[in-house]
Design a protein around this motif. Structure first.
Motif, short mmCIF file in Angstrom:
data_model
loop_
_atom_site.label_atom_id
_atom_site.label_comp_id
_atom_site.label_asym_id
_atom_site.label_seq_id
_atom_site.Cartn_x
_atom_site.Cartn_y
_atom_site.Cartn_z
N ARG A 9 0.84 -1.19 0.00
CA ARG A 9 0.00 0.00 0.00
C ARG A 9 0.88 1.25 0.00
O ARG A 9 1.91 1.29 0.66
CB ARG A 9 -0.92 0.00 1.22
CG ARG A 9 -1.89 -1.16 1.24
CD ARG A 9 -2.71 -1.15 2.52
NE ARG A 9 -3.59 0.00 2.58
CZ ARG A 9 -4.78 0.05 2.02
NH1 ARG A 9 -5.22 -0.97 1.33
NH2 ARG A 9 -5.55 1.12 2.13
N ASP A 12 1.22 7.10 3.42
CA ASP A 12 0.38 8.28 3.63
C ASP A 12 1.14 9.52 3.16
O ASP A 12 2.23 9.80 3.65
CB ASP A 12 0.04 8.39 5.11
CG ASP A 12 -0.99 9.48 5.39
OD1 ASP A 12 -1.10 10.41 4.58
OD2 ASP A 12 -1.66 9.39 6.43
N ASP A 44 -8.33 2.74 -2.59
CA ASP A 44 -8.47 2.04 -1.31
C ASP A 44 -7.28 2.29 -0.38
O ASP A 44 -6.93 1.45 0.44
CB ASP A 44 -8.64 0.53 -1.54
CG ASP A 44 -7.44 -0.10 -2.22
OD1 ASP A 44 -6.51 0.65 -2.61
OD2 ASP A 44 -7.40 -1.34 -2.34
N PHE A 45 -6.65 3.45 -0.52
CA PHE A 45 -5.53 3.82 0.33
C PHE A 45 -5.68 5.27 0.76
O PHE A 45 -6.54 6.00 0.24
CB PHE A 45 -4.19 3.62 -0.41
CG PHE A 45 -4.17 4.20 -1.80
CD1 PHE A 45 -3.93 5.56 -2.01
CD2 PHE A 45 -4.39 3.39 -2.91
CE1 PHE A 45 -3.92 6.10 -3.28
CE2 PHE A 45 -4.38 3.93 -4.19
CZ PHE A 45 -4.14 5.28 -4.37
N SER A 46 -4.89 5.69 1.70
CA SER A 46 -5.00 7.05 2.25
C SER A 46 -4.63 8.09 1.21
O SER A 46 -3.56 8.02 0.59
CB SER A 46 -4.08 7.20 3.47
OG SER A 46 -4.49 6.33 4.50
N TRP A 47 -5.55 9.06 1.01
CA TRP A 47 -5.28 10.17 0.11
C TRP A 47 -4.70 11.31 0.93
O TRP A 47 -4.45 11.19 2.14
CB TRP A 47 -6.56 10.59 -0.61
CG TRP A 47 -6.34 11.48 -1.80
CD1 TRP A 47 -6.80 12.74 -1.98
CD2 TRP A 47 -5.61 11.17 -2.99
NE1 TRP A 47 -6.41 13.24 -3.20
CE2 TRP A 47 -5.66 12.29 -3.85
CE3 TRP A 47 -4.91 10.04 -3.41
CZ2 TRP A 47 -5.05 12.34 -5.09
CZ3 TRP A 47 -4.29 10.08 -4.66
CH2 TRP A 47 -4.36 11.21 -5.48
N TYR A 48 -4.44 12.44 0.32
CA TYR A 48 -3.86 13.59 1.01
C TYR A 48 -4.85 14.17 2.02
O TYR A 48 -6.04 14.26 1.77
CB TYR A 48 -3.50 14.68 0.00
CG TYR A 48 -2.51 14.26 -1.05
CD1 TYR A 48 -1.14 14.43 -0.86
CD2 TYR A 48 -2.94 13.71 -2.26
CE1 TYR A 48 -0.23 14.06 -1.85
CE2 TYR A 48 -2.04 13.34 -3.24
CZ TYR A 48 -0.68 13.51 -3.03
OH TYR A 48 0.21 13.13 -4.00
N GLN A 49 -4.36 14.57 3.17
CA GLN A 49 -5.11 15.48 4.03
C GLN A 49 -5.01 16.87 3.38
O GLN A 49 -4.06 17.15 2.66
CB GLN A 49 -4.51 15.50 5.43
CG GLN A 49 -4.45 14.15 6.12
CD GLN A 49 -3.64 14.24 7.39
OE1 GLN A 49 -3.93 15.05 8.27
NE2 GLN A 49 -2.61 13.41 7.50
#
Length: 329
Positions: A9, A12, A44-49
């Motif tokens: 994955r 982040d 299905d993974f963390s995108w940008y804050q």
């Protein structure tokens, strides 16, 4: 064939902070929001804050009378992994010292800084571009050279990547620079998906000089578009311009004119761009040998492929694979 290291994955990418101030260009601000701030349920993974940081007061009046209310103060830049600076309102006005200090301190601890169009003047005033290459809109280049002679200004490029500092040309080139950053973080497949949602090419070859008179139309009319789709499906084969013209039911002369009118490019240049895009995808997501990648992109000679790839991408196929292959650390 599944992508290499498909179960790995992405890491982040952290917080993206876009700077807001009076006189803000809403289009350039919107580019940052569109690329980094929208929800991405397709992944299905963390995108940008994402956050908007006020350079001056909490409320900024953008061009056109739009009022933007920032969600954070400059102190938030201490947590940002990436800082986006849209075009600055006046090239001859020095940005607020608090803003320059906050950006400089963030960069010193490793934050990436991206300018869109005249936002380069903010990064330059913060001292981040001394001795580095940079670009901006072609209309602003004389002023950038005059005000900051220590910067190596590149006049005919869409964006310049100097590692933790990326500068882009006119407003729309900010999309190219932001997609480039996504490509750095997640690879070409994800960047292509973001570009598809934007309804634009994932990568534009060439520099900004070609846009001074007429912009490129990414998708021409139906007939030419069908020929382009046909050619994309045959990139592993030689494709003659005469065959494309025949497919379009036009004379070669008419086809060349229609293609140029519709895309701002020649068929040969467009084919080269498509072969390079295919090469990037294969180098990132497949375990093929370089010779097989070369063949699948329509090059009979591996050496010819290497030369073409380096000329287009700026690095060798092997180095690109090492840097961008899915799952690479």
């Amino acid at each position: 064939m599944p992508p290499a290291a498909a179960n790995t994955r992405p890491r982040d990418p952290g917080l993206v902070a876009v700077i807001a101030y009076d006189g803000l260009c809403t289009f350039e601000f919107g580019i940052a929001v569109e690329v980094f701030g929208l929800p991405r349920p397709e992944f299905d993974f963390s995108w940008y804050q994402f956050t908007v940081v006020a350079a001056e007061g909490r409320r900024s009046r953008a061009i056109g009378g739009v009022v933007i209310e920032a969600g954070a103060s400059l102190a938030r830049l201490k947590a940002a992994s990436t800082i986006i600076v849209p075009g600055w309102r006046d090239r001859n006005e020095r940005p607020p010292e608090r803003l320059l200090r906050a950006i400089s301190q963030a960069a010193a601890r490793g934050a990436r800084c991206v300018s869109i169009c005249s936002g380069v003047f903010v990064l330059a005033a913060a001292g981040l571009l001394d001795g580095k290459r940079a670009t901006t809109h072609w209309r602003h280049i004389p002023d950038l050279k005059r005000l900051y002679p220590d910067i190596s200004v590149e006049e005919d490029t869409l964006y310049v990547d100097e590692g933790n500092v990326i500068t882009s040309a006119g407003s729309a080139a900010g999309i190219d620079a932001c997609l480039h950053l996504v490509r750095r973080d997640f690879g070409s497949r994800v960047a292509n998906a973001v570009a598809r949602r934007l309804v634009m090419p994932p990568h534009r070859d060439g520099g900004q000089a070609q846009y001074v008179v007429a912009p490129v139309q990414a998708r021409p009319g139906r007939t030419i578009g069908e020929v382009m789709d046909w050619a994309r499906a045959r990139l592993s084969h030689p494709i003659a311009i005469s065959a494309m013209a025949k497919r379009a039911r036009m004379s070669e002369r008419t086809f060349l004119r229609r293609f140029s009118d519709g895309t701002g490019s020649s068929p040969a240049a467009w084919l080269q761009q498509e072969r390079m895009a295919r090469a990037r995808e294969l180098l990132e997501n497949a375990t093929l040998s370089l010779a097989d990648v070369s063949a699948q992109c329509g090059y009979q000679s591996l050496e010819t492929f290497r030369v073409a790839f380096r000329r287009s991408v700026g690095t060798s196929p092997a180095a690109y694979r090492s840097r961008f292959r899915t799952g690479a650390s």
